[in-house]
Enzyme design. Structure first.
Site, PDB file in Angstrom:
ATOM      1  N   LYS A 135      57.629  19.809  86.491  1.00 29.72           N
ATOM      2  CA  LYS A 135      56.299  19.796  87.095  1.00 29.72           C
ATOM      3  C   LYS A 135      55.429  18.758  86.388  1.00 29.72           C
ATOM      4  CE  LYS A 135      52.033  21.113  86.816  1.00 29.72           C
ATOM      5  NZ  LYS A 135      51.326  20.101  87.406  1.00 29.72           N
TER       6      LYS A 135
ATOM      7  N   GLY B  73      50.512  19.039  76.717  1.00 32.28           N
ATOM      8  CA  GLY B  73      49.207  19.072  77.380  1.00 32.28           C
ATOM      9  C   GLY B  73      48.149  19.589  76.433  1.00 32.28           C
ATOM     10  N   SER B  74      47.176  20.260  76.994  1.00 35.71           N
ATOM     11  CA  SER B  74      46.037  20.691  76.187  1.00 35.71           C
ATOM     12  C   SER B  74      46.364  21.958  75.400  1.00 35.71           C
ATOM     13  CB  SER B  74      44.841  20.950  77.091  1.00 35.71           C
ATOM     14  OG  SER B  74      45.126  22.045  77.944  1.00 35.71           O
TER      15      SER B  74
ATOM     16  N   VAL C  18      45.768  25.392  77.462  1.00 31.14           N
ATOM     17  CA  VAL C  18      46.849  25.749  78.387  1.00 31.14           C
ATOM     18  C   VAL C  18      48.112  26.099  77.604  1.00 31.14           C
ATOM     19  CG1 VAL C  18      48.329  24.888  80.245  1.00 31.14           C
ATOM     20  CG2 VAL C  18      45.897  24.381  80.277  1.00 31.14           C
ATOM     21  N   GLY C  19      48.406  25.312  76.589  1.00 29.49           N
ATOM     22  CA  GLY C  19      49.618  25.551  75.787  1.00 29.49           C
ATOM     23  C   GLY C  19      49.635  26.935  75.160  1.00 29.49           C
TER      24      GLY C  19
ATOM     25  N   GLU D 142      53.539  20.738  72.785  1.00 32.43           N
ATOM     26  CA  GLU D 142      52.933  19.573  72.139  1.00 32.43           C
ATOM     27  C   GLU D 142      51.509  19.488  72.655  1.00 32.43           C
ATOM     28  OE1 GLU D 142      53.093  17.683  69.317  1.00 32.43           O
ATOM     29  OE2 GLU D 142      55.152  18.042  69.930  1.00 32.43           O
TER      30      GLU D 142
ATOM     31  N   CYS E 216      47.871  11.520  72.414  1.00 29.31           N
ATOM     32  CA  CYS E 216      47.721  12.604  71.433  1.00 29.31           C
ATOM     33  C   CYS E 216      47.869  12.070  70.016  1.00 29.31           C
ATOM     34  CB  CYS E 216      48.689  13.745  71.715  1.00 29.31           C
ATOM     35  SG  CYS E 216      50.353  13.205  71.996  1.00 29.31           S
TER      36      CYS E 216
ATOM     37  N   GLU F 169      39.499  17.275  69.723  1.00 31.30           N
ATOM     38  CA  GLU F 169      40.125  16.145  70.402  1.00 31.30           C
ATOM     39  C   GLU F 169      39.298  15.747  71.627  1.00 31.30           C
ATOM     40  OE1 GLU F 169      43.943  16.689  72.497  1.00 31.30           O
ATOM     41  OE2 GLU F 169      44.615  14.906  71.427  1.00 31.30           O
TER      42      GLU F 169
HETATM   43  P1  ADP Z   1      45.800  17.430  80.301  1.00 27.45           P
HETATM   44  O1  ADP Z   1      44.346  17.518  80.037  1.00 27.45           O
HETATM   45  O2  ADP Z   1      46.552  16.553  79.384  1.00 27.45           O
HETATM   46  O3  ADP Z   1      46.130  17.207  81.739  1.00 27.45           O
HETATM   47  P2  ADP Z   1      46.559  20.179  80.699  1.00 27.45           P
HETATM   48  O4  ADP Z   1      46.970  21.173  79.673  1.00 27.45           O
HETATM   49  O5  ADP Z   1      45.432  20.506  81.586  1.00 27.45           O
HETATM   50  O6  ADP Z   1      46.358  18.851  79.882  1.00 27.45           O
HETATM   51  O7  ADP Z   1      47.804  19.836  81.633  1.00 27.45           O
HETATM   52  C1  ADP Z   1      49.110  19.569  81.153  1.00 27.45           C
HETATM   53  C2  ADP Z   1      50.104  20.042  82.188  1.00 27.45           C
HETATM   54  O8  ADP Z   1      50.030  21.467  82.274  1.00 27.45           O
HETATM   55  C3  ADP Z   1      49.833  19.530  83.594  1.00 27.45           C
HETATM   56  O9  ADP Z   1      51.047  19.289  84.257  1.00 27.45           O
HETATM   57  C4  ADP Z   1      49.083  20.679  84.215  1.00 27.45           C
HETATM   58  O10 ADP Z   1      49.152  20.691  85.621  1.00 27.45           O
HETATM   59  C5  ADP Z   1      49.816  21.854  83.610  1.00 27.45           C
HETATM   60  N1  ADP Z   1      49.059  23.119  83.634  1.00 27.45           N
HETATM   61  C6  ADP Z   1      47.717  23.291  83.655  1.00 27.45           C
HETATM   62  N2  ADP Z   1      47.404  24.603  83.710  1.00 27.45           N
HETATM   63  C7  ADP Z   1      48.561  25.281  83.704  1.00 27.45           C
HETATM   64  C8  ADP Z   1      48.927  26.677  83.741  1.00 27.45           C
HETATM   65  N3  ADP Z   1      48.007  27.619  83.782  1.00 27.45           N
HETATM   66  N4  ADP Z   1      50.237  26.999  83.708  1.00 27.45           N
HETATM   67  C9  ADP Z   1      51.187  26.028  83.635  1.00 27.45           C
HETATM   68  N5  ADP Z   1      50.920  24.720  83.605  1.00 27.45           N
HETATM   69  C10 ADP Z   1      49.633  24.336  83.652  1.00 27.45           C
END
Ligand code: ADP
Length: 477
Positions: free
Chosen positions: A171, A224-225, A228-229, A246, A280, A378
């Site tokens: 994804k 990602g963030s 969310v992580g 990460e 990052c 960040e």
């Molecule tokens: P960034 O600001 O770098 O986009 P995010 O954490 O928002 O960081 O997104 C990183 C990835 O995680 C993207 O592919 C995003 O669509 C996905 N993502 C965001 N929210 C969720 C969630 N609740 N569950 C799983 N994946 C998610």
């Protein structure tokens, strides 16, 4: 053409159609893509599960050939694919072409690794018994990636996942679906069996969450963030899945009094502002010893004054646009927070207009105190804070005073300080006389503290996440 999802070896339309924007030219979107429904994700996971048994025991030669083919194609088409990346994500064309080539080398590296999956053989403590330790694939892996490295990050998750015999549900971030589609197209044409690799595009909340929640996904690798992580870890680990995260950094670059000024300024400019600071590993804290501070600042400002901000595909620009409006709002918001907290703006941080409509922000530098939010959180934009240190020890303490621990850099000509820093920096990666951003593709990548969770990515260490160890005892009689 609507770029479709790839599920069980077929290209499939989704629930709705999304538009991929060009952050350098908002009036000319890059293209359209199919946004998957939850049912599509479930179908992709089922396909991966069904393909898992055969793929997990497939010939390593076949895996190696497939990955090598994708690697070669990325390298052969790096200019064209790099141009797409520059348009969709907004990094400059040379950076985008460089990233495409890097993704190619990652696939080729793991093509080789597929042939080197090894184990150990020991004698048992019991007479006549032999012990074998082998690595087996984890099963079905969910790969969730951010927008800032649209080829390289997916590559460093997809390539080892497949090399070690896992099936993949991938994804990508919503902002870069067309780059992800290109990877799927290459994997499809390389002849992967149906179900081994699946692409599902769409929102994190819907598509990402459906992967995280599904009990048939054995492992999830996420970049990602932090917010969310951390949520993802709670849910996925709660149902027993393996998790690798990460999540970013607030990386320090220490400049000591004895630094070579040109090396230090290069490292600061490259690390803080290239790729629009959207990495990052970006150097967002410049920790400068008092004795060199004035000279360093003067030289840095001279370099910043000639940095060209513009459309990603324009020749001669150094820094492309901010990726989207939401990120731009975050960047501007942090600049405001910094001013409100008493940080002193030194340069940049201004919105500028170019011939196309885009999110163009000049690189910003602020003088801050270590406790301020701008020095701790960040931003993920072209924003660096300058902190002054009284000594090496003070600089090291400031560098380590962070909830993150991805990469730490130091510019010095002192072997003693470089060695001490290498040993005592609380980070997963350390750079001496180099920018904090810009890593090799064949060695481990990852951090400590709030930056990362789980085993390292890339290089041979990727096996730690993408395989599970089996210990077998054999009594031959
Ligand atoms: P960034 O600001 O770098 O986009 P995010 O954490 O928002 O960081 O997104 C990183 C990835 O995680 C993207 O592919 C995003 O669509 C996905 N993502 C965001 N929210 C969720 C969630 N609740 N569950 C799983 N994946 C998610």
């Amino acid at each position: 053409m609507v770029h479709r999802n790839y599920i069980n070896g077929q290209w499939k339309t989704g629930a709705t159609v999304g538009i991929s924007q060009n952050p350098s030219d908002l009036d000319h979107p890059v293209g359209e893509y199919a946004r998957a429904a939850a049912a599509d994700v479930i179908e992709a996971i089922a396909a991966a599960r069904a393909a898992s048994s055969a793929w997990s025991t497939s010939s390593v030669q076949r895996r190696a050939d497939l990955l090598d083919q994708v690697g070669n194609e990325l390298l052969e088409r790096k200019d064209e694919l790099g141009e797409l990346l520059a348009r969709e994500e907004g990094k400059s064309l040379p950076e985008a072409i460089g990233e495409t080539a890097r993704a190619g080398y990652i696939f080729k590296f793991f093509a080789g690794e597929a042939l080197r999956i090894g184990g150990e053989h020991l004698s048992s403590v019991r007479p006549g018994v032999e012990v074998d330790i082998t690595r087996e694939p984890v099963g079905v892996v969910g790969l969730i990636t951010p927008w800032n490295f649209p080829y390289a990050i997916p590559a460093w998750k997809i390539a080892p996942a497949l090399a070690y015999g896992n099936c993949v549900v991938f994804k990508p971030a919503e902002l870069v679906p067309l780059c992800a589609w290109q990877l799927a197209d290459m994997l499809h044409r390389a002849g992967l069996p149906a179900g081994v690799f699946n692409l599902v595009m769409g929102s994190g909340r819907l598509v990402g969450q459906a992967i995280v929640d599904h009990r048939d996904v054995d492992a999830i690798s996420f970049t990602g963030s932090q917010a969310v992580g951390e949520d993802l870890r709670r849910v996925a680990a709660g149902r027993g899945a393996r998790v690798q995260l990460e999540m970013g950094g607030k990386n320090p670059l220490v400049v000591l009094d004895d630094a070579d000024i040109d090396v230090a300024v290069d490292a600061a400019v490259q690390g803080s502002y290239y790729s629009t600071g959207q990495r990052c590993t970006a150097s967002s804290r410049l920790i400068v010893e008092r004795g060199i501070h004035a000279r360093f600042l003067g030289a840095l400002l001279r370099r910043m004054a000639v940095l060209k901000v513009g459309a990603a595909t324009e020749r001669g620009i150094d820094i492309g646009p901010v990726v989207d409006e939401s990120q731009l709002r975050t960047d501007l918001n942090y600049l405001q927070i910094a001013r409100d907290e008493g940080a002193e703006p030194i340069a940049g941080g201004e919105l500028v207009e170019r011939s196309t409509r885009g999110h163009f922000l000049t690189p910003a530098l602020l003088r801050a105190e270590p406790g301020m939010r701008i020095a701790r959180e960040e931003v993920f934009g072209p924003v660096a804070t300058l902190l002054v240190a009284d000594s090496y020890e003070h600089a090291l303490a400031l560098a380590n005073d962070s909830p993150f621990g991805l990469c730490a850099g130091i510019c010095t000509q002192s072997l003693k300080h470089a060695s001490h820093f290498k040993r005592h920096a609380q980070a997963g990666m350390v750079m001496v006389n180099l920018p904090t951003a810009g890593v090799d593709y064949h060695v481990p990548f990852g951090g400590r503290k709030g930056s990362s969770y789980g085993p390292r990515e890339q290089g041979r260490y990727a096996a730690e996440f993408f395989t599970t160890v089996k210990t077998a005892y054999v009594f031959a009689g």
